[in-house]
Design a protein around this motif. Sequence first.
Motif, short mmCIF file in Angstrom:
data_model
loop_
_atom_site.label_atom_id
_atom_site.label_comp_id
_atom_site.label_asym_id
_atom_site.label_seq_id
_atom_site.Cartn_x
_atom_site.Cartn_y
_atom_site.Cartn_z
N THR A 1 59.29 22.59 -41.20
CA THR A 1 60.15 21.48 -41.62
C THR A 1 60.81 21.78 -42.95
O THR A 1 62.03 21.67 -43.10
CB THR A 1 59.33 20.18 -41.71
N VAL A 2 60.01 22.19 -43.92
CA VAL A 2 60.54 22.49 -45.26
C VAL A 2 61.50 23.67 -45.21
O VAL A 2 62.58 23.64 -45.81
CB VAL A 2 59.39 22.73 -46.26
N GLU B 1 52.66 37.40 -58.03
CA GLU B 1 53.55 37.35 -56.87
C GLU B 1 54.80 36.51 -57.15
O GLU B 1 55.68 36.41 -56.30
CB GLU B 1 52.80 36.79 -55.66
N ASP B 2 54.86 35.89 -58.33
CA ASP B 2 55.97 35.03 -58.75
C ASP B 2 56.29 33.97 -57.69
O ASP B 2 57.44 33.78 -57.30
CB ASP B 2 57.21 35.87 -59.07
N PRO B 3 55.25 33.27 -57.21
CA PRO B 3 55.50 32.29 -56.15
C PRO B 3 56.05 30.98 -56.72
O PRO B 3 55.89 30.67 -57.90
CB PRO B 3 54.10 32.05 -55.59
N ILE B 4 56.68 30.25 -55.85
CA ILE B 4 57.01 28.86 -56.13
C ILE B 4 55.97 28.07 -55.34
O ILE B 4 55.96 28.12 -54.11
CB ILE B 4 58.44 28.52 -55.67
N ILE B 5 55.06 27.41 -56.04
CA ILE B 5 53.98 26.66 -55.39
C ILE B 5 54.30 25.18 -55.50
O ILE B 5 54.56 24.67 -56.60
CB ILE B 5 52.62 26.99 -56.03
N VAL B 6 54.29 24.51 -54.34
CA VAL B 6 54.66 23.11 -54.29
C VAL B 6 53.61 22.34 -53.50
O VAL B 6 53.22 22.78 -52.41
CB VAL B 6 56.04 22.92 -53.63
N GLY B 7 53.17 21.20 -54.02
CA GLY B 7 52.27 20.32 -53.29
C GLY B 7 53.03 19.59 -52.20
O GLY B 7 54.23 19.33 -52.33
N ILE B 8 52.33 19.24 -51.13
CA ILE B 8 52.99 18.65 -49.97
C ILE B 8 52.91 17.13 -49.92
O ILE B 8 53.51 16.52 -49.03
CB ILE B 8 52.43 19.23 -48.66
N ALA C 1 61.39 15.86 -51.08
CA ALA C 1 60.99 16.12 -52.47
C ALA C 1 60.60 17.59 -52.65
O ALA C 1 60.89 18.19 -53.69
CB ALA C 1 59.83 15.20 -52.86
N ILE C 2 59.95 18.15 -51.66
CA ILE C 2 59.55 19.57 -51.72
C ILE C 2 60.80 20.44 -51.80
O ILE C 2 60.89 21.34 -52.64
CB ILE C 2 58.69 19.96 -50.51
N VAL C 3 61.77 20.18 -50.92
CA VAL C 3 63.00 20.97 -50.91
C VAL C 3 63.73 20.85 -52.24
O VAL C 3 64.22 21.84 -52.78
CB VAL C 3 63.90 20.57 -49.71
N ALA C 4 63.80 19.64 -52.79
CA ALA C 4 64.46 19.44 -54.09
C ALA C 4 63.76 20.24 -55.17
O ALA C 4 64.41 20.89 -56.01
CB ALA C 4 64.49 17.96 -54.44
N ALA C 5 62.42 20.23 -55.18
CA ALA C 5 61.66 20.98 -56.18
C ALA C 5 61.89 22.48 -56.04
O ALA C 5 62.07 23.19 -57.04
CB ALA C 5 60.17 20.65 -56.07
N VAL C 6 61.88 22.97 -54.81
CA VAL C 6 62.09 24.40 -54.58
C VAL C 6 63.50 24.81 -54.99
O VAL C 6 63.70 25.82 -55.66
CB VAL C 6 61.81 24.77 -53.10
N ALA C 7 64.49 24.03 -54.59
CA ALA C 7 65.88 24.34 -54.93
C ALA C 7 66.06 24.40 -56.45
O ALA C 7 66.73 25.29 -56.97
CB ALA C 7 66.82 23.31 -54.31
N PRO D 1 69.74 23.36 -57.81
CA PRO D 1 69.27 21.98 -57.62
C PRO D 1 70.05 21.25 -56.53
O PRO D 1 71.23 21.50 -56.33
CB PRO D 1 69.50 21.32 -58.98
N SER D 2 69.32 20.38 -55.85
CA SER D 2 69.93 19.63 -54.75
C SER D 2 70.80 18.51 -55.32
O SER D 2 70.66 18.10 -56.45
CB SER D 2 68.86 19.07 -53.83
#
Length: 177
Positions: free
Chosen positions: A21-22, A146-153, A159-165, A171-172
Motif C-alpha cells: 500500500t505504502v 544502511e541509511d534507511p528511512i524508518i517509519v512507524g505504521i 502519513a507514512i508517504v508524506a514522511a517518506v517524501a 515533500p507531499s
Amino acid sequence: MPETAPPVIVVTGVSGSGKSTVAALLAAQLGLPFVDGDAFHTPDNVARMRGGQPLDDRARAPWLARIRDWIDARLTAGAGGVVACSALKRRYREALTGGRAAVRIVHLEGDRALIRDRIAGRQGHFMPAALLDSQFAALEPPGPDEDPIIVGIAEGPDAIVAAVATRLGRPSDASGG
C-alpha cells in the motif's frame, strides 16, 4: 546543473506492515513505477507460504535475484522506481541495494499486535497470520549504516508517504491535491 536520476526505493517490513500500500502510494506521489515484490515469487514459493511454511534462504535467493534484476534495469534506464519487498535480513537488503546510494531502503515498523490484526483482516493474500512470528524472528532491522528511512505504521499510509517524501526531499502537497 544536470538533474539527478530518480532513486529506486525498496519499501521493506514484515508481512502486514503495509509495504504494498505504502509503496504504491509513494510511487504515485513521486511519479515512479511500482512493482510488488510478491509478483516475483514462483508459484511453488506462494504455495509453500499459503500452506503455512516460511521460505528459507535457498527459496528466497532466486526471488531476490529477480527483484535485483528489476532494480538494475530501472537504474540502467535512469528511470527510478518503487518496489515492495520484505527484505527482512541485512544480507537480503544488501543483495538488492548492492551498496548503491541510488537504491534507498524505506523500512516500515510497527507493533506485532497491530500487524497481526491487519493480516487477519486481509482478503485473498497468500501469507497467513501464522507466519508472522517467523517474519519477526527473521527480522534484522536496518542499521544506521544502511541509511534507511524508518517509519512507524501507526499513523496510516498517507502519513507514512508524506514522511517518506519529506525525508527524500520531495515533500507531499499538504493541500491533498
